[in-house]
Scaffold this active site. Structure first.
Site, PDB file in Angstrom:
ATOM      1  N   CYS A   2       0.845  -1.184   0.000  1.00 38.49           N
ATOM      2  CA  CYS A   2       0.000   0.000   0.000  1.00 38.49           C
ATOM      3  C   CYS A   2       0.888   1.246   0.000  1.00 38.49           C
ATOM      4  CB  CYS A   2      -0.940   0.098   1.197  1.00 38.49           C
ATOM      5  SG  CYS A   2      -2.061  -1.281   1.349  1.00 38.49           S
ATOM      6  N   ARG A  27       3.495  -0.169  -5.173  1.00 44.68           N
ATOM      7  CA  ARG A  27       3.285  -0.768  -3.853  1.00 44.68           C
ATOM      8  C   ARG A  27       1.966  -1.532  -3.755  1.00 44.68           C
ATOM      9  NH1 ARG A  27       6.742   1.570  -0.073  1.00 44.68           N
ATOM     10  NH2 ARG A  27       5.384   0.846   1.593  1.00 44.68           N
ATOM     11  N   TRP A  75      -2.852  -2.633  -1.608  1.00 45.61           N
ATOM     12  CA  TRP A  75      -2.559  -4.039  -1.864  1.00 45.61           C
ATOM     13  C   TRP A  75      -3.349  -4.783  -0.794  1.00 45.61           C
ATOM     14  CZ3 TRP A  75      -0.212  -8.284   0.575  1.00 45.61           C
ATOM     15  CH2 TRP A  75       0.122  -9.343  -0.282  1.00 45.61           C
ATOM     16  N   ASN A 101      -1.113   2.066   5.733  1.00 48.15           N
ATOM     17  CA  ASN A 101      -0.278   1.012   5.145  1.00 48.15           C
ATOM     18  C   ASN A 101       0.236   0.158   6.305  1.00 48.15           C
ATOM     19  OD1 ASN A 101       3.164   1.066   3.981  1.00 48.15           O
ATOM     20  ND2 ASN A 101       1.677  -0.557   3.803  1.00 48.15           N
ATOM     21  N   GLY A 102      -0.059  -1.145   6.265  1.00 47.50           N
ATOM     22  CA  GLY A 102       0.373  -2.033   7.346  1.00 47.50           C
ATOM     23  C   GLY A 102      -0.749  -2.987   7.703  1.00 47.50           C
ATOM     24  N   GLU A 487      16.565 -17.324 -10.140  1.00 43.45           N
ATOM     25  CA  GLU A 487      16.144 -15.954 -10.411  1.00 43.45           C
ATOM     26  C   GLU A 487      15.479 -15.858 -11.785  1.00 43.45           C
ATOM     27  OE1 GLU A 487      15.565 -13.435  -8.850  1.00 43.45           O
ATOM     28  OE2 GLU A 487      15.661 -11.762 -10.234  1.00 43.45           O
ATOM     29  N   LYS A 491      11.637 -14.592 -12.435  1.00 41.27           N
ATOM     30  CA  LYS A 491      11.309 -13.476 -13.342  1.00 41.27           C
ATOM     31  C   LYS A 491      10.202 -13.879 -14.297  1.00 41.27           C
ATOM     32  CE  LYS A 491      12.538 -10.838 -11.788  1.00 41.27           C
ATOM     33  NZ  LYS A 491      13.339 -10.753 -10.603  1.00 41.27           N
ATOM     34  N   GLU A 494       6.714 -14.359 -12.408  1.00 43.12           N
ATOM     35  CA  GLU A 494       6.016 -13.200 -11.859  1.00 43.12           C
ATOM     36  C   GLU A 494       5.451 -12.257 -12.906  1.00 43.12           C
ATOM     37  OE1 GLU A 494       8.318 -10.768  -9.164  1.00 43.12           O
ATOM     38  OE2 GLU A 494      10.120 -11.006 -10.341  1.00 43.12           O
ATOM     39  N   HIS A 510      17.031 -36.649 -10.267  1.00 45.93           N
ATOM     40  CA  HIS A 510      16.363 -37.203  -9.087  1.00 45.93           C
ATOM     41  C   HIS A 510      14.858 -36.906  -9.091  1.00 45.93           C
ATOM     42  CE1 HIS A 510      20.246 -38.284  -7.511  1.00 45.93           C
ATOM     43  NE2 HIS A 510      20.671 -37.054  -7.755  1.00 45.93           N
ATOM     44  N   LYS A 609       5.631  -4.132  -4.985  1.00 48.58           N
ATOM     45  CA  LYS A 609       7.087  -3.990  -4.945  1.00 48.58           C
ATOM     46  C   LYS A 609       7.635  -4.147  -3.534  1.00 48.58           C
ATOM     47  CE  LYS A 609      10.968  -2.827  -6.961  1.00 48.58           C
ATOM     48  NZ  LYS A 609      11.527  -3.914  -7.771  1.00 48.58           N
TER      49      LYS A 609
HETATM   50  O1  M6R Z   1      12.645  -5.191  -1.243  1.00 43.47           O
HETATM   51  P1  M6R Z   1      13.139  -6.585  -1.049  1.00 43.47           P
HETATM   52  O2  M6R Z   1      14.394  -6.859  -1.790  1.00 43.47           O
HETATM   53  O3  M6R Z   1      13.238  -6.980   0.389  1.00 43.47           O
HETATM   54  O4  M6R Z   1      12.000  -7.489  -1.695  1.00 43.47           O
HETATM   55  C1  M6R Z   1      12.042  -8.885  -1.632  1.00 43.47           C
HETATM   56  C2  M6R Z   1      11.075  -9.506  -2.602  1.00 43.47           C
HETATM   57  O5  M6R Z   1       9.764  -9.126  -2.294  1.00 43.47           O
HETATM   58  C3  M6R Z   1      11.378  -9.124  -4.054  1.00 43.47           C
HETATM   59  O6  M6R Z   1      12.687  -9.429  -4.397  1.00 43.47           O
HETATM   60  C4  M6R Z   1      10.414  -9.850  -5.010  1.00 43.47           C
HETATM   61  O7  M6R Z   1      10.673 -11.211  -5.006  1.00 43.47           O
HETATM   62  C5  M6R Z   1      10.536  -9.256  -6.425  1.00 43.47           C
HETATM   63  N1  M6R Z   1       9.232  -9.044  -6.979  1.00 43.47           N
HETATM   64  C6  M6R Z   1      11.239 -10.127  -7.375  1.00 43.47           C
HETATM   65  O8  M6R Z   1      11.302  -9.603  -8.656  1.00 43.47           O
END
Ligand code: M6R
Length: 614
Positions: A2, A27, A75, A101-102, A487, A491, A494, A510, A609
């Site tokens: 948020c 956010r 969010w 926010n929280g 990673e 990517k 997501e 395995h 984010k």
């Molecule tokens: O801000 P942070 O690096 O702590 O965030 C961690 C994850 O939420 C963040 O890396 C998330 O996995 C990304 N969307 C990946 O692209």
């Protein structure tokens, strides 16, 4: 998650709020809303489900006059995304509006108590409890809004950044925070508040970061005042922002994600600037030399992080083990915090977070410090909560990352971890000066080499067309390329919503090898490193089962070229630096596949984010 924004001043309140919401949309984008009070004391609240543009559409024919206002982009946590659950929430008597926010952990208890006192609730959110509680205390105690906010927050368990507006007092905003970020911008005859500084960076570069359990009294024509929940006045610590407005715009790219991928030569240059000195023979990273005894005395390093930062953390383990001969454990912060961890003052904990606000990582830091461990933080957002919660640390300096999918932050984190590993090795004497100079000089060449990697973009765009409609992907790598595989898979998942799994290539036999058929492409990260011969076998195993292969190889490769269906060649670098080079083609592949599928790469569904909830 948020985002919240607030403004008091002589400018166009609605415009400032909407622009601010767009900046904070990373956010969360489940709903958006604004509340404004007009000079004659009319409180107007407009909300709409979905992105900020829906709210703008909704507001087109509305009265948008106001001299003060607050706004929110959501969010969803408590209650589905809907107009009703959208913020701002208002008190029963319609006098107060609040954005939050929280998460309020004891909201059920508070809600039951307020209901018994006759309060009526209109939404399913935890937030509504806050505004009703503040109003209830204000009426009961016949006190000012700020006193009611202080008293209410004493009863709250959980995380909050809030801003409250009062119909009968259009010359003030009351704001407060605990465990969720809040920063106040101080302009000339105007003040702003926001979850981060991006909404007001074009109006002022003076910012005050609120601390936990502080309440800000933002009044027209008066200097900012900050008090504790106990009403003790705090000193105002004004910081100068380094961020510029151009960093927050797309700069001609169709998406922030593509801009951020292409920025990597310059962000990596910023990341290493002033840190790799004497032509690469020495590395100086903030917080290492000045905490020499910690880095020399530790028996074990534990790295905590989430998501992409966790993948960087795993690379950190390989780097530190290799270069410093120290045992390293890597933990998901969300698991670590509830795992009854065993730590003592001889442990060094490294916490990695792009946003510097991830709730699980913050909690892990508090636990580690509580057990006496020294915590070193690696973050991107200057002034965020994690750098303030750690004993020492450094920034990756890659500039604001707006795309939800992390790209330039990942390569920045890996670069900082590489420099950290070399710095610790320097101190501990586990690397020779020749070895350090070899890596140091190559680090200096990385920005230039990344430019070369980015030239693969047109080829990757063409390749993406072949695989856009694949339903599953495997990403395989060994050694330093295994975290890169994880990673790469994240990517793709997501932003394109294609199921993808990252796996250590040799583990395939395995179990996952059963998945291989003509419908299951494998992306194999196979630079020319000490495991090259081994991964060639894994490539053969996939091929023998009819799977198609996209391989990332070192330029000049002749073996895998003859087995794989497609190869993408990257420049040769020392093994420890391959992840920075090999991860970039994977970022581009995900981007183009998602674009071919018509997905919103900057704002993928269900994601935000900054994850400030558990
Ligand atoms: O801000 P942070 O690096 O702590 O965030 C961690 C994850 O939420 C963040 O890396 C998330 O996995 C990304 N969307 C990946 O692209």
């Amino acid at each position: 998650m948020c985002g919240i924004v607030g403004y008091i001043g002589n400018g166009n309140v609605y415009d400032v709020l909407i622009k601010g919401l767009h900046r904070l949309e990373y956010r969360g984008y489940d709903s958006a809303g604004v509340a404004m009070v007009s000079p004659e004391g009319k409180l107007k609240i407009y909300k709409a489900r979905g992105k900020v543009e829906n709210l703008e559409q909704y507001c087109k024919d509305k009265d948008l006059s106001g001299c003060v206002g607050i706004a929110h982009t959501r969010w969803a946590t408590h209650g589905e995304p809907s107009d009703l659950n959208a913020h701002p929430h208002y008190s029963d008597d319609g006098r107060l509006a609040l954005v939050h926010n929280g998460t309020i952990e004891n909201y059920k208890v508070l809600k039951d108590a307020l209901t018994q006192h006759g309060c009526k609730f209109h939404s399913e959110t935890d937030t509504e409890v806050l505004v009703q509680l503040i109003e209830y205390i204000k009426v009961k105690n016949d006190c000012s809004l700020v006193d009611a906010v202080r008293e209410a927050l004493k009863q709250v368990v959980g995380a909050y950044a809030i801003a409250v507006l009062e119909k009968d007092n259009p010359d003030q905003i009351i704001a407060a925070r605990k465990s969720s970020p809040l920063v106040i911008g101080i302009g000339e005859d105007e003040m702003f508040l926001a979850s981060d500084a991006t909404p007001f960076v074009e109006y002022t570069n003076e910012a005050v970061y609120l601390k936990d359990e502080e309440v800000a009294i933002i009044r027209r024509g008066e200097p900012l005042k900050i008090v504790s929940l106990e009403n003790e006045e705090s000193a105002i610590d004004v910081k100068t922002l380094e961020m510029g407005i151009s960093q927050l715009e797309k700069g001609g790219y169709p998406h922030f994600m593509l801009k951020e991928i292409f920025e990597q030569p310059s962000t990596l240059l910023d990341c290493i600037r002033g840190r790799v000195v004497e032509g690469g023979r020495r590395i100086m990273l903030n917080g290492v030399q000045d905490n020499k005894e910690k880095f020399l005395g530790e028996k074990r390093i534990v790295i905590v992080a989430c998501g992409t930062s966790w993948h960087a953390a795993l690379l950190g383990k390989y780097l530190i083990q290799d270069m410093c001969r120290l045992p390293v454990e890597v933990e998901y912060a969300s698991e670590f915090r509830y795992s009854n961890p065993v730590l003592d003052p001889s442990d060094l904990v490294i916490a990695i977070s792009q946003s510097g606000e991830t709730a699980d990582t913050l909690a892990a830091i508090q636990i580690a410090r509580g057990m006496g461990a020294f915590v070193y933080g690696i973050s991107n957002v200057v002034g965020s909560s994690i750098p303030r919660a750690t004993d020492s640390g450094t920034y990756i300096h890659v500039g604001p990352e707006i795309g939800v999918a992390s790209t330039k932050a990942f390569t920045g984190q890996v670069m900082v971890l590489t420099m950290l590993a070399v710095s610790i090795a320097q101190l501990r004497g586990t690397m020779t000066s020749e070895q350090i100079a070899q890596i140091g000089s190559c680090i200096l060449r990385i920005p230039r080499l990344v430019e070369d990697v980015l030239k693969l973009a047109p080829a990757i765009e063409r390749l993406s067309l072949i695989y856009t409609y694949a339903r599953n992907f495997l990403y395989l790598g060994r050694g330093y390329s295994y975290p890169v595989a994880l990673e790469g898979a994240l990517k793709l998942k997501e932003i394109s919503y294609i199921h993808a799994e990252g796996y250590p290539a040799a583990e395939m036999k395995h179990g996952p090898i059963a998945l291989i058929d003509a419908e299951m492409p494998s992306v194999i990260i196979a630079p020319d490193d000490h495991l090259y011969e081994k991964i060639v076998n894994n490539v053969q195993q996939v091929k023998a089962r009819g799977g198609s292969i996209i391989a990332i190889v070192t330029e000049g490769d002749t073996v895998i070229r003859n087995i794989a269906d497609h190869v993408l060649e990257v420049p040769r670098v020392p093994e420890c630096l391959t992840p920075i080079i090999t991860s970039i083609p994977l970022q581009l592949l995900s981007y183009y596949i998602a674009i071919n599928k018509g997905k919103n790469v900057d704002m993928p569904r269900n994601l935000a984010k900054s994850v400030t909830v558990e």
